[in-house]
Design a protein around this motif. Sequence first.
Motif, PDB file in Angstrom:
ATOM      1  N   LEU A 186      -7.960   2.788  23.337  1.00 16.59           N
ATOM      2  CA  LEU A 186      -6.941   1.937  23.361  1.00 16.59           C
ATOM      3  C   LEU A 186      -6.382   1.432  24.629  1.00 16.59           C
ATOM      4  O   LEU A 186      -5.122   0.914  24.713  1.00 16.59           O
ATOM      5  CB  LEU A 186      -5.650   2.389  22.397  1.00 16.59           C
ATOM      6  N   SER A 187      -6.920   1.991  25.796  1.00 16.38           N
ATOM      7  CA  SER A 187      -6.369   1.662  27.087  1.00 16.38           C
ATOM      8  C   SER A 187      -5.917   0.081  27.482  1.00 16.38           C
ATOM      9  O   SER A 187      -4.840  -0.175  27.542  1.00 16.38           O
ATOM     10  CB  SER A 187      -7.284   1.977  28.225  1.00 16.38           C
ATOM     11  N   ASP A 188      -6.909  -0.635  27.165  1.00 13.87           N
ATOM     12  CA  ASP A 188      -6.794  -2.252  27.269  1.00 13.87           C
ATOM     13  C   ASP A 188      -5.696  -2.710  26.346  1.00 13.87           C
ATOM     14  O   ASP A 188      -4.984  -3.341  26.814  1.00 13.87           O
ATOM     15  CB  ASP A 188      -7.975  -2.887  27.060  1.00 13.87           C
ATOM     16  N   TYR A 189      -5.623  -1.951  25.125  1.00 13.58           N
ATOM     17  CA  TYR A 189      -4.644  -2.689  24.006  1.00 13.58           C
ATOM     18  C   TYR A 189      -3.368  -2.245  24.666  1.00 13.58           C
ATOM     19  O   TYR A 189      -2.262  -2.817  24.638  1.00 13.58           O
ATOM     20  CB  TYR A 189      -5.064  -1.822  22.704  1.00 13.58           C
ATOM     21  N   LYS A 190      -3.241  -0.872  25.138  1.00 13.38           N
ATOM     22  CA  LYS A 190      -1.928  -0.423  25.693  1.00 13.38           C
ATOM     23  C   LYS A 190      -1.590  -1.162  26.794  1.00 13.38           C
ATOM     24  O   LYS A 190      -0.278  -1.654  26.900  1.00 13.38           O
ATOM     25  CB  LYS A 190      -2.009   0.902  26.109  1.00 13.38           C
ATOM     26  N   LYS A 191      -2.517  -1.625  27.615  1.00  8.18           N
ATOM     27  CA  LYS A 191      -2.128  -2.352  29.208  1.00  8.18           C
ATOM     28  C   LYS A 191      -1.358  -3.799  28.515  1.00  8.18           C
ATOM     29  O   LYS A 191      -0.539  -4.485  28.963  1.00  8.18           O
ATOM     30  CB  LYS A 191      -3.379  -2.599  29.642  1.00  8.18           C
ATOM     31  N   THR A 247      -0.179  -4.601  25.354  1.00  8.20           N
ATOM     32  CA  THR A 247       1.020  -4.616  24.508  1.00  8.20           C
ATOM     33  C   THR A 247       2.181  -3.389  24.802  1.00  8.20           C
ATOM     34  O   THR A 247       2.919  -3.546  24.311  1.00  8.20           O
ATOM     35  CB  THR A 247       0.506  -4.336  22.985  1.00  8.20           C
ATOM     36  N   GLY A 248       1.441  -2.669  25.438  1.00  8.98           N
ATOM     37  CA  GLY A 248       2.622  -1.562  25.497  1.00  8.98           C
ATOM     38  C   GLY A 248       2.582  -0.578  24.535  1.00  8.98           C
ATOM     39  O   GLY A 248       3.315   0.476  24.728  1.00  8.98           O
ATOM     40  N   VAL A 249       1.778  -0.745  23.607  1.00  8.82           N
ATOM     41  CA  VAL A 249       1.622   0.180  22.526  1.00  8.82           C
ATOM     42  C   VAL A 249       0.679   1.095  22.519  1.00  8.82           C
ATOM     43  O   VAL A 249      -0.643   0.638  22.733  1.00  8.82           O
ATOM     44  CB  VAL A 249       1.365  -0.746  21.093  1.00  8.82           C
ATOM     45  N   SER A 250       0.917   2.622  22.497  1.00  7.11           N
ATOM     46  CA  SER A 250      -0.157   3.437  22.719  1.00  7.11           C
ATOM     47  C   SER A 250      -1.134   3.875  21.280  1.00  7.11           C
ATOM     48  O   SER A 250      -0.680   3.476  20.386  1.00  7.11           O
ATOM     49  CB  SER A 250       0.572   4.847  23.337  1.00  7.11           C
ATOM     50  N   ALA A 251      -1.778   4.689  21.867  1.00  5.76           N
ATOM     51  CA  ALA A 251      -2.617   5.186  20.459  1.00  5.76           C
ATOM     52  C   ALA A 251      -1.887   6.041  19.802  1.00  5.76           C
ATOM     53  O   ALA A 251      -1.774   5.857  18.381  1.00  5.76           O
ATOM     54  CB  ALA A 251      -3.695   6.192  21.090  1.00  5.76           C
ATOM     55  N   LEU A 252      -0.908   6.631  20.093  1.00  3.24           N
ATOM     56  CA  LEU A 252       0.157   7.466  19.281  1.00  3.24           C
ATOM     57  C   LEU A 252       0.976   6.607  18.568  1.00  3.24           C
ATOM     58  O   LEU A 252       1.050   6.680  17.212  1.00  3.24           O
ATOM     59  CB  LEU A 252       1.163   8.342  20.156  1.00  3.24           C
ATOM     60  N   ASP A 253       1.360   5.292  19.173  1.00  3.63           N
ATOM     61  CA  ASP A 253       2.091   4.459  18.284  1.00  3.63           C
ATOM     62  C   ASP A 253       1.235   3.753  17.112  1.00  3.63           C
ATOM     63  O   ASP A 253       1.818   3.551  15.986  1.00  3.63           O
ATOM     64  CB  ASP A 253       2.701   3.239  19.070  1.00  3.63           C
ATOM     65  N   GLU A 269      -2.073  -6.080  15.134  1.00  2.00           N
ATOM     66  CA  GLU A 269      -1.227  -7.286  15.076  1.00  2.00           C
ATOM     67  C   GLU A 269       0.230  -7.174  15.170  1.00  2.00           C
ATOM     68  O   GLU A 269       0.943  -7.655  15.963  1.00  2.00           O
ATOM     69  CB  GLU A 269      -1.558  -8.447  13.796  1.00  2.00           C
ATOM     70  N   LEU A 270       0.555  -6.209  14.364  1.00  2.00           N
ATOM     71  CA  LEU A 270       2.078  -5.807  14.603  1.00  2.00           C
ATOM     72  C   LEU A 270       2.301  -5.210  15.945  1.00  2.00           C
ATOM     73  O   LEU A 270       3.533  -5.721  16.314  1.00  2.00           O
ATOM     74  CB  LEU A 270       2.256  -4.666  13.437  1.00  2.00           C
ATOM     75  N   GLY A 271       1.392  -4.497  16.418  1.00  2.00           N
ATOM     76  CA  GLY A 271       1.742  -4.262  18.035  1.00  2.00           C
ATOM     77  C   GLY A 271       1.866  -5.185  18.880  1.00  2.00           C
ATOM     78  O   GLY A 271       2.589  -5.150  19.979  1.00  2.00           O
ATOM     79  N   ARG A 272       1.343  -6.369  18.769  1.00  2.00           N
ATOM     80  CA  ARG A 272       1.367  -7.504  19.520  1.00  2.00           C
ATOM     81  C   ARG A 272       2.854  -8.401  19.242  1.00  2.00           C
ATOM     82  O   ARG A 272       3.468  -8.816  20.196  1.00  2.00           O
ATOM     83  CB  ARG A 272       0.090  -8.481  19.173  1.00  2.00           C
ATOM     84  N   GLU A 273       2.895  -8.264  17.767  1.00  5.02           N
ATOM     85  CA  GLU A 273       4.209  -9.234  17.351  1.00  5.02           C
ATOM     86  C   GLU A 273       5.492  -8.255  17.765  1.00  5.02           C
ATOM     87  O   GLU A 273       6.481  -8.827  17.960  1.00  5.02           O
ATOM     88  CB  GLU A 273       4.125  -9.564  15.983  1.00  5.02           C
ATOM     89  N   GLU A 315       8.093  -2.929  19.573  1.00  2.00           N
ATOM     90  CA  GLU A 315       9.321  -1.949  19.392  1.00  2.00           C
ATOM     91  C   GLU A 315       8.978  -1.187  17.903  1.00  2.00           C
ATOM     92  O   GLU A 315       9.235  -0.123  17.802  1.00  2.00           O
ATOM     93  CB  GLU A 315      10.513  -2.631  19.293  1.00  2.00           C
ATOM     94  N   TYR A 316       8.730  -1.886  16.958  1.00  2.00           N
ATOM     95  CA  TYR A 316       8.529  -1.430  15.489  1.00  2.00           C
ATOM     96  C   TYR A 316       7.444  -0.302  15.505  1.00  2.00           C
ATOM     97  O   TYR A 316       7.651   0.788  15.074  1.00  2.00           O
ATOM     98  CB  TYR A 316       8.109  -2.553  14.565  1.00  2.00           C
ATOM     99  N   LEU A 317       6.355  -0.488  16.419  1.00  2.00           N
ATOM    100  CA  LEU A 317       5.381   0.629  16.465  1.00  2.00           C
ATOM    101  C   LEU A 317       5.917   1.650  17.424  1.00  2.00           C
ATOM    102  O   LEU A 317       5.632   3.089  16.973  1.00  2.00           O
ATOM    103  CB  LEU A 317       3.995   0.217  16.903  1.00  2.00           C
ATOM    104  N   HIS A 318       6.497   1.442  18.257  1.00  4.21           N
ATOM    105  CA  HIS A 318       7.173   2.428  19.226  1.00  4.21           C
ATOM    106  C   HIS A 318       7.957   3.647  18.299  1.00  4.21           C
ATOM    107  O   HIS A 318       7.957   4.647  18.712  1.00  4.21           O
ATOM    108  CB  HIS A 318       8.026   1.871  20.186  1.00  4.21           C
ATOM    109  N   THR A 319       8.643   3.074  17.460  1.00  8.73           N
ATOM    110  CA  THR A 319       9.463   4.045  16.570  1.00  8.73           C
ATOM    111  C   THR A 319       8.963   4.195  14.973  1.00  8.73           C
ATOM    112  O   THR A 319       9.436   5.041  14.194  1.00  8.73           O
ATOM    113  CB  THR A 319      11.026   3.209  16.460  1.00  8.73           C
TER     114      THR A 319
END
Lengths: 437, 464
Positions: free
Chosen positions: B367-372, B374-380, B430-434, B437-441
Amino acid sequence: MGHFLPSSPEERQKMLEALGLSSARELYRDVPDSVLLNGLLNLPEGLSELAVAEKMRGLAAENKQYKRILRGAGAYDHYIPSIVRYIPSKEEFLTAYTPYQAEISQGVLQSIFEYQTMICELTGMEVSNASVYDGATAAAEAAGMCKNRKRSVTLVSETVNPEVINVMRTYLYGAGTELKVVPAKDGRTDAEALKEMLSAETASFCFQQPNFFGQFEDAEKFIAAVKEAGAMVIMHCNPIALGLMKSPGELGADIAVGEGQPLGMPLAYGGPYLGFMATTKKYMRSLPGRIVGQTADADGNRAFVLSLQAREQHIRREKASSNICSNEALCAMTAGLYLAAMGPAGLKEVASQCLSKAHYLAAELAKVPGVSLAYSGEFFHEFVTVMPKAQEVLAALDGAGILGGLPVEGGLLWCVTEKASKADLDETVRIVKEVLA
Amino acid sequence: MKLIFERSKPGHALTILPPLDVERTALPAALLRESAPMLPELSETELSRHYTELNKQVYGVNDGFYPLGSCTMKYNPRVDEEMAALPGFTGIHPLAPKTATEGCRKVLELAASLLEEISGMDAMTFEPAAGAHGEFTGVLLIKQYHDARGDSARRKIIVPDSAHGTNPATAAMCGYEVINIASGEDGCVDLESLKAALGPDTAGLMLTNPNTVGLFDPNILEITRLVHEAGGLCYYDGANLNAIMGHVRPGDMGFDCVHMNLHKTFATPHGGGGPGAGAVGCKVFLAPYLPKSAMLDEPGHCQVRSFAGNFLVVVRALTYILTLGREGIPQASETAVLNANYLMKGLREIFTPAFDRLCMHEFVLDLSDYKKETGVSALDVAKGLIDFGIHPPTMYFPLIVHEALMLEPTETESRETLDEVAEIFRKVAELGREDPEYLHTAPHKAPIGRPDEVAAARSPILRA
């Protein structure tokens, strides 16, 4: 043939096609041809549930179930309350993995936190881990905790269960360090010999309470000497006896370990059992295995997590305190449940009944002409008798559905738990009398 | 949720024991404990409610999809439980005479012969109580072998950097120096690194195949040949055996010893972290070094656990193997591989596979590219999946893939489930893109939110 696939052959064929494959064999195209199996393995044909159940029941029926078991030696036949047998079979507890995802594993985590608390209470120690495989590996892991470059020699009393000594020896062979056995005298640790064996290289001394022969060690006599020599004290203790006897914490032991099987686990030909381990805060970070800690989530709700993971193999790899990963979580929960079901009064009563019934049998056997007790010290629920015709006695008891004492060097090692009634014990004595008459 | 101690009320209790029917014995005061243990006091109703409440806060295989990579969370058949609960097994003392334990010994003998056939080994022990314990036993076989030959120069065990943490930890417990070798770009063993590491000090190699990125190492025969040529032995970590049963055997690949996780591959349940069983098999030349219980056989052998190991786990595994039989065993494995590939195909458009090729029973997403983006990590993402009712995949393993999510669907999932799961991953992505913050928490619908693990380690509260 039985299977547990929730898909039909047609569905699986369609899935293969979706992947652009025509057969399942193509999934194994990275396997060198010379080792890819061509035919079926030499295994029996699969069975339906009904047939496999019949087969397994048949195997179980080839064992002999005794009406009364008067043998312990590391595996103890205690009564298991019905609720203790039932709750661990709930499917969520049963089928979950190690609780890495705390948010959906609070039940497992809390059950272990409660178990850790009860083990601390029972042993009088400050920190418990979430369990290791059994009492023998607990002792071996504890010995590993105590060693360092300067102090590499582990001492163990000859009165410790031979299975435990053997496992300790194996673990220490792995680590390339030495295990020395301290001789016994009159069924207890020879304290004088121990004092002579202590040196600046001694890492720890491990003893068992009550010991393999059921005898209470005069622990206060040697614990001070071990500590004075700068070594650590490992006390291997019976958890039921802890309902009555002085705890490792009260005696000043550094590490308490033991076989948790008496706390609600069946004999089961040796397992699954449960190794418990507890220590003081000082040595908390060298404990092996999982430890559950309390914390909070962002909203301040109490929450439990796997904690102090910097000790463990998945983080530290070759520098970990142990390689242990899976432990005996469900057995730990069972032990906690057992202790809760018995309660403080119940645990004390089980211990007292074991003690009393063992003393009744010992006294009655000692009245039989030709029978004597091998050792004169205080004992808990095990004792050794010396008698002629021991094999014939065991055979006669076996015929009456009673599993008699275990043949050990010097006699028969008996164990009596709360399950044996006075009538069972009287019958046992009568049979012994008849054989020896 | 209340702790069991917070439910305790003085005088609440179950009635378990009859009155004592012999004279009560008292211990001398010097032996008695000074303070009573603080154990909870509850009635049976209260006890039942407490554990039922705990049970509701556990996610098991029966609850739903559990793609925990490397853990083989397949369905655990109920009949296996029923067989393991037969009084004819549970009531047997491990030190009962041989004449009284015929059935137990037949269970072990039969299970050994079937597992020897599946693994391509000649002899077996059931003493090890878990996978890591099996590794320990297996590496001890290697150590004893070299020691018996007086070959004391062999001080090193080679482990790929993609290995489970238990491998290097095991080698260290056996007194070996651990040589980590880098994986090639394809995730498999880099032959040049292996050759460079091999020498007269090589005791052995620990390897799992398929490896931890879910790929079958096509050079396996060359790898084991090179190790043997250098005088070392090859240990097979059976963590990933579920991919290959009945298709290829560790013994045929050149391995000398192997452990098998009965609690993974052979469908016995994990119990929230054990009990398991790590049966160890070996080739005939290592058989003299297998552990033997001290009291059951002659003393002096190595022994890794008391008695015969986690016997009831073997009962479950035997029930399972007898059910599947010669056709069901390979079918289970090929379906596990099929399901993994089918799911990877479904997820390929959503997240990037770390190795985009045919996989075995599991695969890793990067998920490296996805994290770059969206800022959303594999953990999120993992935590976000919880809100959709599925168990997260294994996170951040293997270490050679950054932002790794490792999925192992197993054979006991249907096509519908795999399609639904792909759809859930799409929604979470998709949620991670939109709304990152919701996924961070996340999770937001679980019994608790993300716990503060740092606080737990910094000021440990380890008991009530």
